[in-house]
Every structure is written in C-alpha cells, then in structure tokens.
Design a protein around this motif. Sequence first.
Motif, mmCIF file in Angstrom:
data_model
loop_
_atom_site.group_PDB
_atom_site.id
_atom_site.type_symbol
_atom_site.label_atom_id
_atom_site.label_comp_id
_atom_site.label_asym_id
_atom_site.label_seq_id
_atom_site.Cartn_x
_atom_site.Cartn_y
_atom_site.Cartn_z
ATOM 1 N N VAL A 18 56.369 47.755 44.119
ATOM 2 C CA VAL A 18 55.340 46.725 43.975
ATOM 3 C C VAL A 18 54.874 46.253 45.352
ATOM 4 O O VAL A 18 55.689 46.093 46.263
ATOM 5 C CB VAL A 18 55.816 45.555 43.085
ATOM 6 N N ALA A 33 46.483 40.778 45.572
ATOM 7 C CA ALA A 33 46.575 41.364 44.232
ATOM 8 C C ALA A 33 47.828 42.235 44.146
ATOM 9 O O ALA A 33 48.145 42.981 45.079
ATOM 10 C CB ALA A 33 45.336 42.183 43.908
ATOM 11 N N SER A 36 51.269 48.166 41.818
ATOM 12 C CA SER A 36 52.443 49.055 41.775
ATOM 13 C C SER A 36 52.081 50.495 42.134
ATOM 14 O O SER A 36 52.942 51.245 42.582
ATOM 15 C CB SER A 36 53.059 49.050 40.374
ATOM 16 N N ALA A 51 46.037 52.814 43.956
ATOM 17 C CA ALA A 51 45.004 52.871 42.917
ATOM 18 C C ALA A 51 44.795 51.490 42.338
ATOM 19 O O ALA A 51 45.758 50.776 42.040
ATOM 20 C CB ALA A 51 45.423 53.823 41.811
ATOM 21 N N ALA A 53 42.163 49.205 39.477
ATOM 22 C CA ALA A 53 41.125 49.212 38.442
ATOM 23 C C ALA A 53 39.759 49.028 39.101
ATOM 24 O O ALA A 53 39.621 48.246 40.047
ATOM 25 C CB ALA A 53 41.387 48.087 37.454
ATOM 26 N N SER A 56 38.480 45.466 39.843
ATOM 27 C CA SER A 56 39.232 44.495 40.649
ATOM 28 C C SER A 56 38.390 43.942 41.799
ATOM 29 O O SER A 56 37.594 44.654 42.418
ATOM 30 C CB SER A 56 40.521 45.111 41.191
ATOM 31 N N SER A 58 39.714 42.883 44.587
ATOM 32 C CA SER A 58 40.291 43.472 45.812
ATOM 33 C C SER A 58 39.585 44.769 46.164
ATOM 34 O O SER A 58 39.351 45.058 47.339
ATOM 35 C CB SER A 58 41.770 43.791 45.607
ATOM 36 N N SER A 86 47.940 38.545 37.594
ATOM 37 C CA SER A 86 47.341 38.150 36.319
ATOM 38 C C SER A 86 46.131 37.236 36.499
ATOM 39 O O SER A 86 45.639 36.656 35.541
ATOM 40 C CB SER A 86 48.388 37.469 35.428
ATOM 41 N N THR A 87 45.664 37.091 37.744
ATOM 42 C CA THR A 87 44.448 36.311 38.007
ATOM 43 C C THR A 87 43.586 37.109 38.982
ATOM 44 O O THR A 87 44.115 37.897 39.771
ATOM 45 C CB THR A 87 44.774 34.962 38.696
ATOM 46 N N THR A 88 42.284 36.884 38.923
ATOM 47 C CA THR A 88 41.417 37.582 39.871
ATOM 48 C C THR A 88 40.937 36.631 40.963
ATOM 49 O O THR A 88 40.660 35.460 40.701
ATOM 50 C CB THR A 88 40.209 38.244 39.171
ATOM 51 N N GLY A 89 40.863 37.175 42.168
ATOM 52 C CA GLY A 89 40.391 36.405 43.315
ATOM 53 C C GLY A 89 38.898 36.133 43.265
ATOM 54 O O GLY A 89 38.362 35.416 44.109
ATOM 55 N N HIS A 133 40.291 53.852 37.379
ATOM 56 C CA HIS A 133 40.703 53.297 38.671
ATOM 57 C C HIS A 133 39.946 53.995 39.803
ATOM 58 O O HIS A 133 39.383 55.066 39.612
ATOM 59 C CB HIS A 133 42.212 53.506 38.900
ATOM 60 N N TYR A 158 56.188 46.495 34.442
ATOM 61 C CA TYR A 158 55.417 45.536 35.242
ATOM 62 C C TYR A 158 55.510 44.086 34.742
ATOM 63 O O TYR A 158 54.746 43.243 35.175
ATOM 64 C CB TYR A 158 53.928 45.966 35.322
ATOM 65 N N ILE A 161 59.525 40.810 38.037
ATOM 66 C CA ILE A 161 59.661 41.162 39.460
ATOM 67 C C ILE A 161 61.073 40.759 39.909
ATOM 68 O O ILE A 161 61.459 39.600 39.752
ATOM 69 C CB ILE A 161 58.612 40.413 40.321
HETATM 70 C C1 FMN Z 1 53.713 44.076 38.470
HETATM 71 C C2 FMN Z 1 52.233 44.348 38.436
HETATM 72 C C3 FMN Z 1 51.740 45.548 38.923
HETATM 73 C C4 FMN Z 1 50.356 45.819 38.926
HETATM 74 N N1 FMN Z 1 49.908 47.014 39.421
HETATM 75 C C5 FMN Z 1 48.579 47.268 39.448
HETATM 76 C C6 FMN Z 1 48.092 48.490 39.989
HETATM 77 O O1 FMN Z 1 48.864 49.333 40.462
HETATM 78 N N2 FMN Z 1 46.735 48.692 40.008
HETATM 79 C C7 FMN Z 1 45.863 47.767 39.490
HETATM 80 O O2 FMN Z 1 44.655 47.993 39.499
HETATM 81 N N3 FMN Z 1 46.301 46.592 38.970
HETATM 82 C C8 FMN Z 1 47.638 46.328 38.954
HETATM 83 N N4 FMN Z 1 48.077 45.132 38.446
HETATM 84 C C9 FMN Z 1 47.086 44.163 37.934
HETATM 85 C C10 FMN Z 1 46.295 43.466 39.054
HETATM 86 O O3 FMN Z 1 47.157 42.835 39.977
HETATM 87 C C11 FMN Z 1 45.350 42.440 38.395
HETATM 88 O O4 FMN Z 1 44.342 43.122 37.692
HETATM 89 C C12 FMN Z 1 44.729 41.436 39.368
HETATM 90 O O5 FMN Z 1 44.154 40.421 38.594
HETATM 91 C C13 FMN Z 1 43.688 42.011 40.310
HETATM 92 O O6 FMN Z 1 43.260 40.965 41.148
HETATM 93 P P1 FMN Z 1 41.860 40.966 41.945
HETATM 94 O O7 FMN Z 1 40.758 40.992 40.909
HETATM 95 O O8 FMN Z 1 41.916 39.678 42.714
HETATM 96 O O9 FMN Z 1 41.848 42.177 42.789
HETATM 97 C C14 FMN Z 1 49.462 44.847 38.425
HETATM 98 C C15 FMN Z 1 49.962 43.623 37.927
HETATM 99 C C16 FMN Z 1 51.326 43.370 37.942
HETATM 100 C C17 FMN Z 1 51.836 42.040 37.428
#
Ligand code: FMN
Length: 166
Positions: A18, A33, A36, A51, A53, A56, A58, A86-89, A133, A158, A161
């Motif tokens: 992570v 963000a 993993s 990788a 999404a 995102s 980020s 679990s939140t977006t910036g 992604h 996931y 932690i």
């Molecule tokens: C443990 C864990 C691992 C994660 N791994 C990924 C990952 O590898 N790729 C991804 O796109 N999102 C992953 N996420 C989800 C993103 O962190 C999440 O979509 C986040 O809201 C993105 O934030 P952003 O919009 O500020 O970039 C993971 C979440 C958790 C809790």
Amino acid sequence: MNKITLPRAAQISSPNPVTLVCTQKPDGSTNLATVSWWTYLSYNPNMIAYAMAKTSYSGEMVRQNKKVILTIPSEKITDAVLGCGSTTGRNTDKIAKFGIEMQEVDGSDIRIPAHSALAIVCNLKEYIETGDHYLYICNVEQVYAGDNEKAVFAWNGYSEIASAKK
Ligand SMILES: Cc1cc2nc3c(=O)[nH]c(=O)nc-3n(C[C@H](O)[C@H](O)[C@H](O)COP(=O)(O)O)c2cc1C
C-alpha cells in the motif's frame, strides 16, 4: 483449484502493498490517495509504475503536473490511509480532514506525510490505458527512507491497514 474472481484473488494475496500517492493540487497543497497497485519496474534506469482508476483526481493532477511522490505510510497513520482511500481530493482537503502531519521533501514541491517509511520521488514518463485504470509509468528521481517508521500493508482485499505481521 477453484475458479474465483480477481477481487477475491486480492484477498488471497493479502497482505498487499500500500502506498499514498502524493500529488500537488492547483493551490500548492498536497492530495493523498491510497494505492495498492504499484510495482518496481527497472533499476537501470530506476523506474516504478502504479495504476489508478481513470476517474481519480490524483490521476488528473499527475497528468497535468508530471510529478508525483509515492510514499509507504507507517503504522502511525493507518486510519488516515483508509480515509485517503475512500474520499476524493476533488472536493476534500484530506490532510485537514484526517489530521495528517506533513513534511517537506528535498528537491520537491510536493509535501508528504511525516510518518512515511519510504518516499519515491518521481517524474511521470508516460501513462497507458489499462481497462478502467491508467497505468502511470514513472522515472524515479530520488528515494528516501523514514527513520523508525514501519511500513504497512493492505489486508483482506484492501479493507484493513496493518503491518505485515499481525
Ligand atoms: C487499501 C486501499 C487500496 C487502494 N488501491 C487503489 C489502487 O491501487 N488504485 C486505485 O485507483 N484506487 C485505489 N484505492 C481507491 C482510491 O484510493 C480512491 O478511489 C480515492 O478516493 C482516490 O482519491 P483521489 O480522487 O483523490 O485521487 C484504494 C483504496 C484503499 C482503501
């Protein structure tokens, strides 16, 4: 062997790595963000990839600025790591929301969590579409280790932690 889904495979392969992907927002602050899906790619030259999404925030920031720092968070900030995943910036200041102490990094404009076991300072080389992604392929500029900071991993697909040994 039994046929299973890829998300189920992520549970079986736990603990998974992570990172906190640190990017700079237009106001100069850092977005964090949880990611993993990252890997070392090359030692000569030093390269890594991760990788994220397509949606995102980020991703949007790194495609714009071409700069990113991947940190491995330490066990002192496990709750914040789940929160940043679990939140977006896009509409949240995660650093304020989760009370994350930050520090400067030599030679970078991007700040990172004070409790980091590792920081990999990168320039984005290219990104490629991989399904839902983008895969971000990065050149590594510098690597730093944090004293007395123990790396954490993602457990149970996931959802948790914790350090590698529970
Ligand atoms: C443990 C864990 C691992 C994660 N791994 C990924 C990952 O590898 N790729 C991804 O796109 N999102 C992953 N996420 C989800 C993103 O962190 C999440 O979509 C986040 O809201 C993105 O934030 P952003 O919009 O500020 O970039 C993971 C979440 C958790 C809790």
